[in-house]
Design an enzyme around this catalytic site. Structure first.
Site, PDB file in Angstrom:
ATOM      1  N   CYS A 189     -14.925   0.139  15.940  1.00 46.63           N
ATOM      2  CA  CYS A 189     -14.162  -0.649  16.918  1.00 46.63           C
ATOM      3  C   CYS A 189     -12.668  -0.324  16.892  1.00 46.63           C
ATOM      4  O   CYS A 189     -12.020  -0.227  17.928  1.00 46.63           O
ATOM      5  CB  CYS A 189     -14.396  -2.138  16.731  1.00 46.63           C
ATOM      6  SG  CYS A 189     -14.177  -2.724  15.037  1.00 46.63           S
TER       7      CYS A 189
ATOM      8  N   HIS B 269     -16.587  -3.524  21.281  1.00 47.81           N
ATOM      9  CA  HIS B 269     -17.929  -3.606  20.699  1.00 47.81           C
ATOM     10  C   HIS B 269     -19.030  -3.494  21.743  1.00 47.81           C
ATOM     11  O   HIS B 269     -20.211  -3.516  21.400  1.00 47.81           O
ATOM     12  CB  HIS B 269     -18.078  -4.922  19.942  1.00 47.81           C
ATOM     13  CG  HIS B 269     -17.035  -5.116  18.881  1.00 47.81           C
ATOM     14  ND1 HIS B 269     -15.876  -5.833  19.108  1.00 47.81           N
ATOM     15  CD2 HIS B 269     -16.952  -4.654  17.611  1.00 47.81           C
ATOM     16  CE1 HIS B 269     -15.137  -5.826  18.010  1.00 47.81           C
ATOM     17  NE2 HIS B 269     -15.762  -5.115  17.083  1.00 47.81           N
TER      18      HIS B 269
ATOM     19  N   ASP C  60     -12.968  -5.784  24.797  1.00 53.10           N
ATOM     20  CA  ASP C  60     -13.795  -5.739  23.602  1.00 53.10           C
ATOM     21  C   ASP C  60     -14.385  -4.347  23.392  1.00 53.10           C
ATOM     22  O   ASP C  60     -15.200  -3.885  24.212  1.00 53.10           O
ATOM     23  CB  ASP C  60     -14.923  -6.776  23.728  1.00 53.10           C
ATOM     24  CG  ASP C  60     -15.565  -7.091  22.389  1.00 53.10           C
ATOM     25  OD1 ASP C  60     -15.558  -6.204  21.516  1.00 53.10           O
ATOM     26  OD2 ASP C  60     -16.073  -8.215  22.227  1.00 53.10           O
TER      27      ASP C  60
END
Length: 634
Positions: free
Chosen positions: A467, A593, A591
């Site tokens: 990440c 992820h 994000d």
């Protein structure tokens, strides 16, 4: 060809403005206000609406009034056809002088007296005057005291109360359309002792051809061709641009109709070898052309030629109530002006040396319309020009467009490109994010374009450990898109190698799945592309509630995306909204992820890019924010 246009302000016209925030130390103390008109009815004496959608500094010094003829040329060269001068703004020393309407009259009379040639720019006798207080900007509640109409004939000044629209871009999109014509052709310029004169003569002939009735515009989306005084392809009467929408209401789904005004409508340029107006190609036209007897003319010549590519890329911005036939004159006027710009930069800098050119469009601060620039690209038989070769040119335009000098806005990499993807990755996915819902909040977000990097992209399975690498790639992409660096996005291995090379990590890092933090991200950015970063530390996620001012300041002054990591997973912060009175705060999170396909609808609907409350952060974990800084390059 139509001459220079100016908005005709009338007594009862409603004026819309947006709060200007201009850098005080850049540009002249007098500048131009650019606007677009919106007719509210077809009655000739009815009141219209006019919106100020842009501004630029004049090119004069403090001792002399502007040369309005040169200002008119500047506007025509760099703004879409249909966007016209509607007034002036006064700031700094001139604003300090214009403290009431009597003194506004004195200043305007001095700036707009008959010897300055203002009529080449303002053909109407009513000029909007906006006085900017403080450091170059003002708040909306003071517009009633700071906006005036100056009457050039009587020299009278009257106070005007405009309507302040903070979301002016959306307001304009609902009432206007941007049309774009792209074309290219080649000029054959004879090689002579005076190549400059030969080039100018060829461009002059090309501009003259635009007067021909054999030039037409074709709208492929609607199947309509516009000739100088008529149009074909539609059985219905088209009075205004809005009638195009009505014409195809049943053929186009409602969602597409709704977004047409916010997008760019493509137009094609057609030439005919016949003297008659152009018609679209069809079977009947083909039959007629085959029936004609060919005539061959042979003229032997030993003349050698330069073949100069001419890229045409013209923008036109009009309201939906603009007369439909007016599109023809506006577009061709834009082509004629752009040909002069292309001629100018084909002969850039050195005599007897020719350059290829490119046309770029940019979205700039304090502008709600695109701005166009023609740049020299490559000398004939030479190497492509670098950004540094055009630095002085960009500096001068930063002054004219009142742009900050700590970030690039006018580099080739800053140009308007296809919105959805860049190099295979989605760009600026936050544009269509759901509203934050914080009442009376100050909002600041990333400025410029970035690409969205997340898990599982580019054939790398980094789920569960990559990440921070992906957030770093997103930050790096911002510097790519702004033209600050041309170095490609680093791979996971290249990131690890950089940390080893700097001595921050041992060689065992390479090829591993070791997590990285904010400090490592800052080390890589500094080592590989020379970007320095500030590190902001909070001891727990609950402390993020008190970071509103810091984050607002970062996005307002730097505008770069932020990587946040620490004891937990890494994320990218794209913006913040903060109500200082209530303490309410939300963070715009991208994000890394996400593991799915690059589907913008899934990303937005599932919250992979969305506004998050303070409880999004783990209250038992510490966080470090890597806040990349600008390098004061333009």
């Amino acid at each position: 060809m139509a001459g220079h246009r100016c908005l005709q302000l009338r007594k009862d016209d409603q004026i819309y403005v947006y709060p200007l925030q201009l850098p005080a130390s850049i540009g002249s103390d007098v500048g131009l206000l650019l606007g677009i008109s919106f007719a509210t009815t077809f009655m000739p004496d009815a009141a219209d609406e006019m919106a100020v959608i842009g501004c630029c500094s004049c090119g004069n010094d403090e001792k002399h009034p502007p040369d309005w003829k040169l200002e008119a040329d500047f506007v025509r060269a760099h703004y879409p056809s249909g966007v016209c001068p509607c007034g002036i703004f006064l700031r700094n020393s001139l604003a300090a002088e214009a403290t009431d309407h009597h003194k506004v009259k004195d200043v305007c009379t001095r700036l707009l007296h008959k010897n300055t040639g203002y009529k080449s720019l303002f053909t109407t006798d009513r000029v909007l005057v906006m006085v900017l207080e403080g450091a170059g900007g003002h708040s909306s509640e003071h517009f009633d005291k700071l906006c005036y109409i100056y009457h050039t004939g009587t020299h009278k000044v009257s106070v005007v109360l405009p309507i302040v629209v903070t979301g002016l871009s959306q307001w304009c999109e609902d009432k206007s359309v941007i049309m774009r014509l792209m074309a290219s052709f080649t000029l054959e310029v004879p090689i002579t002792d005076d190549i400059v004169a030969a080039v100018k003569e060829c461009f002059k002939k090309q501009r003259k051809e635009l007067h021909s009735p054999s030039v037409a515009l074709h709208m492929p989306l609607f199947g309509i061709t516009i000739n100088p005084n008529s149009y074909i392809g539609s059985d219905r009467m088209l009075r205004t641009v809005a009638d195009l929408w009505e014409l195809h209401r049943n053929k186009t789904d409602k969602a597409k109709l709704k977004c047409l005004s916010a997008e760019v409508l493509d137009i094609e340029l057609l030439f005919s070898t016949d003297i008659n107006p152009v018609t679209p190609p069809d079977a009947q036209a083909m039959t007629a052309s085959l029936a004609a007897s060919p005539v061959v003319s042979y003229q032997p010549s030993s003349m050698e030629y330069y073949r100069i590519p001419v890229p045409i890329d013209v923008m036109c911005m009009v309201s939906l109530t603009t007369p439909f036939q007016a599109i023809y004159d506006l577009i061709l006027e834009g082509i004629s002006v752009q040909l002069k710009q292309i001629e100018k930069y084909t002969l850039w800098k050195e005599e007897n040396k020719l350059y290829t050119v490119c046309v770029n469009h940019f979205v700039l601060p304090n502008h709600h319309c695109p701005v166009t620039m023609v740049y020299p690209c490559k000398p004939f038989n030479g190497n492509t020009l670098r950004d540094d070769d055009l630095l002085e040119m960009r500096k001068s335009f930063h002054v004219r467009f009142l742009l900050p000098t700590n970030r690039p806005y006018l580099r080739h990499a800053n140009r308007i490109t296809a919105r959805s993807k860049g190099n295979g990755h989605l760009t600026n996915v936050h544009i269509e994010v759901k509203p934050h819902g914080v009442k009376e909040a100050a909002v600041a977000m990333v400025v410029g374009t970035y690409s969205y990097y997340h898990y599982m992209q580019d054939g790398v399975d980094d789920k569960g450990w990559g990440c921070a690498y992906r957030s770093l790639q997103t930050l790096w992409s911002w510097y790519n898109h702004q033209g600050c660096t041309t170095k490609p996005i680093p791979s996971h291995k290249a990131i690890q190698q950089a940390l080893v090379d700097t001595g921050d990590k041992p060689p065992s890092l390479i090829g591993s799945k070791q997590w990285l933090g904010s400090f490592e991200v800052s080390v890589v950015l500094n080592h590989l592309i020379g970007v320095s970063s500030k590190i902001l530390h909070v001891t727990s996620g609950s402390e993020m509630a008190s970071q509103g001012r810091q984050l607002l300041q970062h996005f307002r002054t730097q505008g770069t995306p932020i990587m946040i990591g620490g004891g937990v997973l890494a994320h990218t912060i794209l913006g913040v909204c903060y109500n200082e009175q209530t303490g309410d705060i939300k963070f715009l999170i991208l994000d890394p992820h996400y593991t799915g396909k690059d589907d913008i609808n899934v990303i937005l609907n599932k919250g992979w890019c969305s506004w998050k409350k303070v409880d999004f952060w783990n209250h038992e974990a510490h966080y470090n924010m890597c806040m990349p800084q600008l390098s004061d390059e333009i």
